[in-house]
Write an enzyme that holds these catalytic residues in place. Structure first.
Site, mmCIF file in Angstrom:
data_model
loop_
_atom_site.group_PDB
_atom_site.id
_atom_site.type_symbol
_atom_site.label_atom_id
_atom_site.label_comp_id
_atom_site.label_asym_id
_atom_site.label_seq_id
_atom_site.Cartn_x
_atom_site.Cartn_y
_atom_site.Cartn_z
ATOM 1 C CG ASN A 1 13.094 -49.179 35.925
ATOM 2 O OD1 ASN A 1 12.471 -49.875 36.721
ATOM 3 N ND2 ASN A 1 13.188 -49.480 34.655
ATOM 4 C CD GLU B 1 11.488 -47.376 30.983
ATOM 5 O OE1 GLU B 1 10.553 -47.475 30.166
ATOM 6 O OE2 GLU B 1 12.453 -48.169 31.036
ATOM 7 C CB CYS C 1 18.707 -45.853 37.246
ATOM 8 S SG CYS C 1 19.392 -45.748 35.598
ATOM 9 C CD GLU D 1 20.585 -49.266 39.703
ATOM 10 O OE1 GLU D 1 19.691 -48.561 39.171
ATOM 11 O OE2 GLU D 1 21.129 -50.220 39.134
HETATM 12 N N1 THU Z 1 17.951 -49.137 34.535
HETATM 13 C C1 THU Z 1 18.002 -49.035 35.889
HETATM 14 O O1 THU Z 1 17.006 -48.720 36.545
HETATM 15 N N2 THU Z 1 19.187 -49.281 36.480
HETATM 16 C C2 THU Z 1 20.318 -49.668 35.838
HETATM 17 O O2 THU Z 1 21.353 -49.796 36.448
HETATM 18 C C3 THU Z 1 20.283 -49.944 34.415
HETATM 19 C C4 THU Z 1 19.081 -49.451 33.697
HETATM 20 C C5 THU Z 1 16.662 -48.918 33.869
HETATM 21 C C6 THU Z 1 16.595 -47.690 33.002
HETATM 22 C C7 THU Z 1 15.501 -48.078 32.033
HETATM 23 O O3 THU Z 1 14.257 -47.774 32.625
HETATM 24 C C8 THU Z 1 15.611 -49.586 31.914
HETATM 25 O O4 THU Z 1 16.371 -50.009 33.028
HETATM 26 C C9 THU Z 1 16.293 -50.060 30.635
HETATM 27 O O5 THU Z 1 17.518 -49.457 30.472
#
Ligand code: THU
Length: 134
Positions: free
Chosen positions: A42, A44, A53, A55
């Site tokens: 992920n 941000e 995300c 995935e």
């Molecule tokens: N996040 C993911 O990378 N994948 C997911 O399926 C759920 C959420 C990340 C987004 C954000 O950086 C952190 O997790 C908290 O939501």
């Protein structure tokens, strides 16, 4: 490559997470039809809605390398004790490139695993008439 090995690869990918806002690292590992593996984490942003995300990072990496069929997925969330599944947006994107029976393994910091399939995560494809055969 079994599902636990794929999970370990996802765990390693989570180490690169850029998550200074949520402090929640996520790693994803996609096994491609040809046996190759692509990972993502992920990423941000201070404009929170721009966060990508793990995935979808993995999907973008794999498709950018010319891969279009993924046969398994693992997701590691080392900052949660229990497994965390992919968000709705990622489920939709993953379903573009994976068959319904493709296995998905999720795990946090405990030995507990959530084993499911893409079909179970996306039980109703409202856009199936637009799906491309790639
Ligand atoms: N996040 C993911 O990378 N994948 C997911 O399926 C759920 C959420 C990340 C987004 C954000 O950086 C952190 O997790 C908290 O939501």
């Amino acid at each position: 490559m079994d599902m636990e090995q794929l999970f370990e690869t996802a765990k390693k990918a989570a180490e690169a997470s850029y998550s200074p806002y949520s402090h929640f690292k996520v790693g994803a590992a996609l096994l491609c039809e040809d046996g190759s593996i692509f990972t993502g984490t992920n990423v941000e942003n201070r404009s929170f809605g721009l966060t990508i995300c793990a995935e979808r990072s993995a999907v973008v990496a794999a498709v950018s390398a010319g891969k279009r069929r993924f046969v398994a997925l693992a997701i590691a969330t080392p900052d949660s004790i229990e497994p965390v599944g992919p968000c709705g947006a990622c489920r939709q994107v993953l379903s573009e490139f994976m068959d319904k029976d493709a296995p998905v393994r999720c795990g946090g910091s405990s030995p507990q695993r959530l084993d499911t399939t893409i079909g179970a995560l996306v039980p109703f494809d409202s856009l199936h008439e637009l799906a491309q055969k790639q």
